[in-house]
Design an enzyme around this catalytic site. Structure first.
Site, PDB file in Angstrom:
ATOM      1  NE  ARG A 159      39.511  43.356  42.791  1.00 30.64           N
ATOM      2  CZ  ARG A 159      38.589  42.625  43.397  1.00 30.64           C
ATOM      3  NH1 ARG A 159      37.328  42.812  43.126  1.00 30.64           N
ATOM      4  NH2 ARG A 159      38.952  41.686  44.244  1.00 30.64           N
ATOM      5  NE  ARG A 192      40.729  43.615  47.744  1.00 28.46           N
ATOM      6  CZ  ARG A 192      39.461  43.207  47.615  1.00 28.46           C
ATOM      7  NH1 ARG A 192      38.517  44.079  47.331  1.00 28.46           N
ATOM      8  NH2 ARG A 192      39.138  41.950  47.770  1.00 28.46           N
ATOM      9  NE  ARG A 203      39.813  37.190  47.795  1.00 22.68           N
ATOM     10  CZ  ARG A 203      39.753  38.242  46.982  1.00 22.68           C
ATOM     11  NH1 ARG A 203      40.820  38.606  46.300  1.00 22.68           N
ATOM     12  NH2 ARG A 203      38.659  38.924  46.850  1.00 22.68           N
TER      13      ARG A 203
HETATM   14  P1  AMP Z   1      36.064  40.625  49.950  1.00 24.07           P
HETATM   15  O1  AMP Z   1      36.472  42.049  49.855  1.00 24.07           O
HETATM   16  O2  AMP Z   1      34.582  40.433  50.133  1.00 24.07           O
HETATM   17  O3  AMP Z   1      36.614  39.780  48.829  1.00 24.07           O
HETATM   18  O4  AMP Z   1      36.704  40.056  51.326  1.00 24.07           O
HETATM   19  C1  AMP Z   1      38.093  40.028  51.524  1.00 24.07           C
HETATM   20  C2  AMP Z   1      38.431  38.930  52.521  1.00 24.07           C
HETATM   21  O5  AMP Z   1      37.795  39.216  53.789  1.00 24.07           O
HETATM   22  C3  AMP Z   1      37.954  37.531  52.143  1.00 24.07           C
HETATM   23  O6  AMP Z   1      38.863  36.876  51.275  1.00 24.07           O
HETATM   24  C4  AMP Z   1      37.886  36.868  53.513  1.00 24.07           C
HETATM   25  O7  AMP Z   1      39.181  36.546  53.997  1.00 24.07           O
HETATM   26  C5  AMP Z   1      37.358  37.993  54.398  1.00 24.07           C
HETATM   27  N1  AMP Z   1      35.877  38.005  54.436  1.00 24.07           N
HETATM   28  C6  AMP Z   1      35.077  39.020  54.025  1.00 24.07           C
HETATM   29  N2  AMP Z   1      33.784  38.729  54.246  1.00 24.07           N
HETATM   30  C7  AMP Z   1      33.757  37.490  54.806  1.00 24.07           C
HETATM   31  C8  AMP Z   1      32.702  36.631  55.245  1.00 24.07           C
HETATM   32  N3  AMP Z   1      31.403  36.996  55.133  1.00 24.07           N
HETATM   33  N4  AMP Z   1      33.043  35.425  55.758  1.00 24.07           N
HETATM   34  C9  AMP Z   1      34.327  35.048  55.871  1.00 24.07           C
HETATM   35  N5  AMP Z   1      35.377  35.798  55.468  1.00 24.07           N
HETATM   36  C10 AMP Z   1      35.101  37.027  54.932  1.00 24.07           C
END
Ligand code: AMP
Length: 253
Positions: A159, A192, A203
């Site tokens: 990605r 990223r 994650r």
């Molecule tokens: P994502 O792009 O949704 O994978 O989010 C990237 C990172 O942002 C995640 O690995 C978390 O560290 C943080 N994050 C995003 N959304 C949330 C959420 N709803 N609750 C907790 N951490 C979040």
């Protein structure tokens, strides 16, 4: 028709008003997207957004935006959120819910919404239910993209994202027209920070520990729509549209 939504109110908070007003579709669509990191939620959200004219609201985008800011300009909660995100940990429910509360207008927008990355814990899902109940804005369903762990690992390693427009590419299944350049804004594509292998491992564990329970949460409320996420983005999108159409045709769905 240009269906690129203006997400200013989401990205910048209540002090910004979206300049491009949403369409007023006959049916206001409100979805939550579920699935492990790397499953392709962001790609599907962009396709659904283009199909329904509905904003793609990603909490990850909010934290990546905070990461790009001068830390001195951030609230203590957001500063800690950036540290948590870079390590691959979940941001605290308190910080996430504060950001969502500030963006209630996005959840009640006549254009509907596609929530990507929120809710991520049962506590967040319960808080979202309360908020949507108060605003009389019920969820249509929670679309859950499902993929086995090996396919997930392969997908996430290829990605690449655009740091400017947040467009998502994949070296094998969705390569940019020119190597390493965004098709739309021609910025160099990046891996990223939270897609580096060590952060990905953390994650995935965070997902298994907290987010996996959300599947049961929405299944118990007859809101779960599982989608097989194998194949190309277009194939997965086709399956999503078919499943949404079938669900809409089911009495009491
Ligand atoms: P994502 O792009 O949704 O994978 O989010 C990237 C990172 O942002 C995640 O690995 C978390 O560290 C943080 N994050 C995003 N959304 C949330 C959420 N709803 N609750 C907790 N951490 C979040």
């Amino acid at each position: 028709m240009n269906l690129q939504r203006d997400r200013s109110a989401w990205l910048h908070g209540p002090e910004k008003v979206c300049q491009v007003q949403p369409l007023h579709p006959a049916q206001c669509r409100r979805f939550v997207l579920l699935g492990a990191p790397g499953v392709g939620k962001g790609t599907q959200a962009a396709l659904l957004s283009a199909a329904f004219g509905t904003c793609h609201l990603s909490t990850g985008d909010l934290f990546r935006r905070a990461q790009a800011c001068d830390p001195a300009t951030l609230s203590p909660g957001l500063r800690q959120a950036v540290i948590d995100m870079q390590a691959g940990h979940l941001v605290s429910d308190e910080t996430v819910l504060q950001l969502i509360l500030e963006r209630t207008a996005c959840l009640t927008c006549q254009g509907g919404f596609i929530l990507d990355g929120f809710p991520r814990t049962v506590a967040q899902a319960a808080a979202l239910d309360v908020l949507l109940g108060q605003q009389n804005a019920p969820l249509e369903c929670a679309i859950s993209y499902e993929l086995d762990p090996d396919a997930l690992a392969a997908r996430i390693s290829g990605r690449r994202t655009c740091p400017v427009c947040h467009g998502v590419y994949h070296l094998l299944t969705r390569p940019p027209r020119e190597p390493d350049l965004c098709d739309i804004c021609r910025a160099p594509l990046t891996l990223r920070a939270d897609d580096w292998p060590e952060a990905v491992r953390v994650r995935q564990q965070a997902y298994l520990a907290a987010t996996h329970c959300l599947r049961d949460y929405y299944a118990d409320r007859d809101l779960l729509l599982p989608i097989d996420a194998h194949g190309t983005p277009e194939e997965v999108f086709g399956r999503t549209i078919t499943a949404l159409t079938e669900r809409a045709a089911t009495p009491d769905a």
